[in-house]
Design a protein around this motif. Structure first.
Motif, PDB file in Angstrom:
ATOM      1  N   GLU A 122      41.652  37.465  46.166  1.00 46.36           N
ATOM      2  CA  GLU A 122      41.232  36.356  47.031  1.00 46.36           C
ATOM      3  C   GLU A 122      42.358  36.035  48.011  1.00 46.36           C
ATOM      4  N   PRO A 123      42.484  36.832  49.076  1.00 46.72           N
ATOM      5  CA  PRO A 123      43.601  36.653  50.007  1.00 46.72           C
ATOM      6  C   PRO A 123      43.670  35.273  50.664  1.00 46.72           C
ATOM      7  N   ALA A 124      42.569  34.564  50.732  1.00 50.87           N
ATOM      8  CA  ALA A 124      42.566  33.252  51.381  1.00 50.87           C
ATOM      9  C   ALA A 124      42.848  32.108  50.405  1.00 50.87           C
ATOM     10  N   TYR A 125      43.155  32.440  49.149  1.00 52.74           N
ATOM     11  CA  TYR A 125      43.375  31.385  48.148  1.00 52.74           C
ATOM     12  C   TYR A 125      44.817  30.889  48.256  1.00 52.74           C
ATOM     13  N   ILE A 126      44.987  29.809  48.997  1.00 52.34           N
ATOM     14  CA  ILE A 126      46.302  29.267  49.351  1.00 52.34           C
ATOM     15  C   ILE A 126      47.155  28.884  48.139  1.00 52.34           C
ATOM     16  N   PRO A 127      46.606  28.250  47.081  1.00 50.22           N
ATOM     17  CA  PRO A 127      47.470  27.872  45.962  1.00 50.22           C
ATOM     18  C   PRO A 127      48.239  29.051  45.352  1.00 50.22           C
ATOM     19  N   ALA A 128      47.612  30.216  45.300  1.00 53.07           N
ATOM     20  CA  ALA A 128      48.322  31.383  44.751  1.00 53.07           C
ATOM     21  C   ALA A 128      49.465  31.793  45.678  1.00 53.07           C
ATOM     22  N   TRP A 129      49.225  31.765  46.985  1.00 49.68           N
ATOM     23  CA  TRP A 129      50.299  32.068  47.944  1.00 49.68           C
ATOM     24  C   TRP A 129      51.427  31.058  47.820  1.00 49.68           C
ATOM     25  N   ASN A 130      51.079  29.793  47.663  1.00 50.42           N
ATOM     26  CA  ASN A 130      52.105  28.755  47.507  1.00 50.42           C
ATOM     27  C   ASN A 130      52.976  29.040  46.279  1.00 50.42           C
ATOM     28  N   ASN A 131      52.349  29.424  45.193  1.00 44.87           N
ATOM     29  CA  ASN A 131      53.115  29.693  43.979  1.00 44.87           C
ATOM     30  C   ASN A 131      53.996  30.927  44.132  1.00 44.87           C
ATOM     31  N   LEU A 132      53.553  31.896  44.894  1.00 49.65           N
ATOM     32  CA  LEU A 132      54.392  33.062  45.148  1.00 49.65           C
ATOM     33  C   LEU A 132      55.618  32.689  45.974  1.00 49.65           C
ATOM     34  N   ALA A 133      55.485  31.675  46.807  1.00 45.35           N
ATOM     35  CA  ALA A 133      56.587  31.262  47.672  1.00 45.35           C
ATOM     36  C   ALA A 133      57.646  30.448  46.930  1.00 45.35           C
ATOM     37  N   MET A 134      57.331  29.976  45.726  1.00 41.78           N
ATOM     38  CA  MET A 134      58.290  29.126  44.997  1.00 41.78           C
ATOM     39  C   MET A 134      59.455  29.918  44.481  1.00 41.78           C
ATOM     40  N   LYS A 172      58.034  29.820  31.652  1.00 44.49           N
ATOM     41  CA  LYS A 172      59.259  30.495  32.102  1.00 44.49           C
ATOM     42  C   LYS A 172      59.187  32.020  32.045  1.00 44.49           C
ATOM     43  N   GLN A 173      57.966  32.553  32.108  1.00 43.37           N
ATOM     44  CA  GLN A 173      57.780  34.003  32.175  1.00 43.37           C
ATOM     45  C   GLN A 173      57.509  34.350  33.641  1.00 43.37           C
ATOM     46  N   ILE A 174      58.553  34.209  34.436  1.00 37.21           N
ATOM     47  CA  ILE A 174      58.432  34.248  35.892  1.00 37.21           C
ATOM     48  C   ILE A 174      57.908  35.587  36.400  1.00 37.21           C
ATOM     49  N   ASN A 175      58.431  36.688  35.896  1.00 33.61           N
ATOM     50  CA  ASN A 175      57.963  37.996  36.378  1.00 33.61           C
ATOM     51  C   ASN A 175      56.483  38.201  36.101  1.00 33.61           C
ATOM     52  N   LYS A 176      56.053  37.783  34.933  1.00 30.74           N
ATOM     53  CA  LYS A 176      54.633  37.911  34.598  1.00 30.74           C
ATOM     54  C   LYS A 176      53.806  36.976  35.476  1.00 30.74           C
ATOM     55  N   ALA A 177      54.306  35.774  35.729  1.00 35.65           N
ATOM     56  CA  ALA A 177      53.603  34.832  36.603  1.00 35.65           C
ATOM     57  C   ALA A 177      53.429  35.430  37.996  1.00 35.65           C
ATOM     58  N   ILE A 178      54.484  36.024  38.530  1.00 34.34           N
ATOM     59  CA  ILE A 178      54.422  36.644  39.858  1.00 34.34           C
ATOM     60  C   ILE A 178      53.368  37.749  39.875  1.00 34.34           C
ATOM     61  N   GLU A 179      53.356  38.551  38.825  1.00 31.10           N
ATOM     62  CA  GLU A 179      52.367  39.635  38.715  1.00 31.10           C
ATOM     63  C   GLU A 179      50.940  39.075  38.798  1.00 31.10           C
ATOM     64  N   TYR A 180      50.695  37.974  38.092  1.00 30.90           N
ATOM     65  CA  TYR A 180      49.358  37.382  38.082  1.00 30.90           C
ATOM     66  C   TYR A 180      49.025  36.714  39.412  1.00 30.90           C
ATOM     67  N   PHE A 181      49.988  36.051  40.039  1.00 31.81           N
ATOM     68  CA  PHE A 181      49.741  35.450  41.353  1.00 31.81           C
ATOM     69  C   PHE A 181      49.459  36.542  42.388  1.00 31.81           C
ATOM     70  N   GLU A 182      50.197  37.650  42.316  1.00 29.87           N
ATOM     71  CA  GLU A 182      49.958  38.753  43.246  1.00 29.87           C
ATOM     72  C   GLU A 182      48.567  39.343  43.052  1.00 29.87           C
ATOM     73  N   LYS A 183      48.151  39.475  41.815  1.00 31.73           N
ATOM     74  CA  LYS A 183      46.809  39.976  41.535  1.00 31.73           C
ATOM     75  C   LYS A 183      45.772  39.008  42.103  1.00 31.73           C
ATOM     76  N   SER A 184      46.011  37.721  41.939  1.00 32.29           N
ATOM     77  CA  SER A 184      45.087  36.712  42.456  1.00 32.29           C
ATOM     78  C   SER A 184      44.916  36.843  43.967  1.00 32.29           C
ATOM     79  N   VAL A 185      46.013  36.943  44.707  1.00 37.60           N
ATOM     80  CA  VAL A 185      45.900  37.021  46.169  1.00 37.60           C
ATOM     81  C   VAL A 185      45.372  38.372  46.630  1.00 37.60           C
ATOM     82  N   SER A 186      45.551  39.408  45.820  1.00 37.21           N
ATOM     83  CA  SER A 186      44.967  40.704  46.195  1.00 37.21           C
ATOM     84  C   SER A 186      43.439  40.648  46.102  1.00 37.21           C
TER      85      SER A 186
END
Length: 113
Positions: free
Chosen positions: A101-113, A85-99
């Protein structure tokens, strides 16, 4: 056997749900390749599969400390923060992941949640 062989065995056992066996090979892979971030990320996933979140986090962090451009380790840490439930931190890490590996779909999916 080489590093790739050990990582492949770990991944194969994880797919089969044989997490304890997977972890054995994942540990060997980090011993053979202690400076190889994907080996640490893989080991973290195996620890997670065995229910040891604390060990998993340490492995993901180790992967990132070796090379900050290990996008999947950022993603896996993002999942940990999301689950806790540390949503802001999770978003930060997902954004770093896609920056990284832009083609890594699971990270994009998690950002969309």
């Amino acid at each position: 056997m080489n590093l790739s062989d050990f990582m492949n065995k770990a991944s194969s056992f994880m797919i089969l749900g044989m997490n304890d066996e997977a972890l054995k090979y994942a540990i060997i892979s980090t011993e053979v390749g202690p400076d190889y971030p994907p080996a640490w990320n893989n080991r973290g996933a195996c620890h997670e599969g065995c229910g040891d979140k604390d060990a998993a986090i340490k492995c993901y962090e180790k992967a990132i400390n070796i090379d900050g451009k290990t996008g999947r380790a950022w993603y896996n840490l993002g999942n940990y923060y999301f689950e806790n439930k540390q949503i802001n931190k999770a978003i930060e890490y997902f954004e770093k992941s896609v920056s990284i590996e832009p083609a890594y779909i699971p990270a994009w999916n998690n950002l969309a949640m």
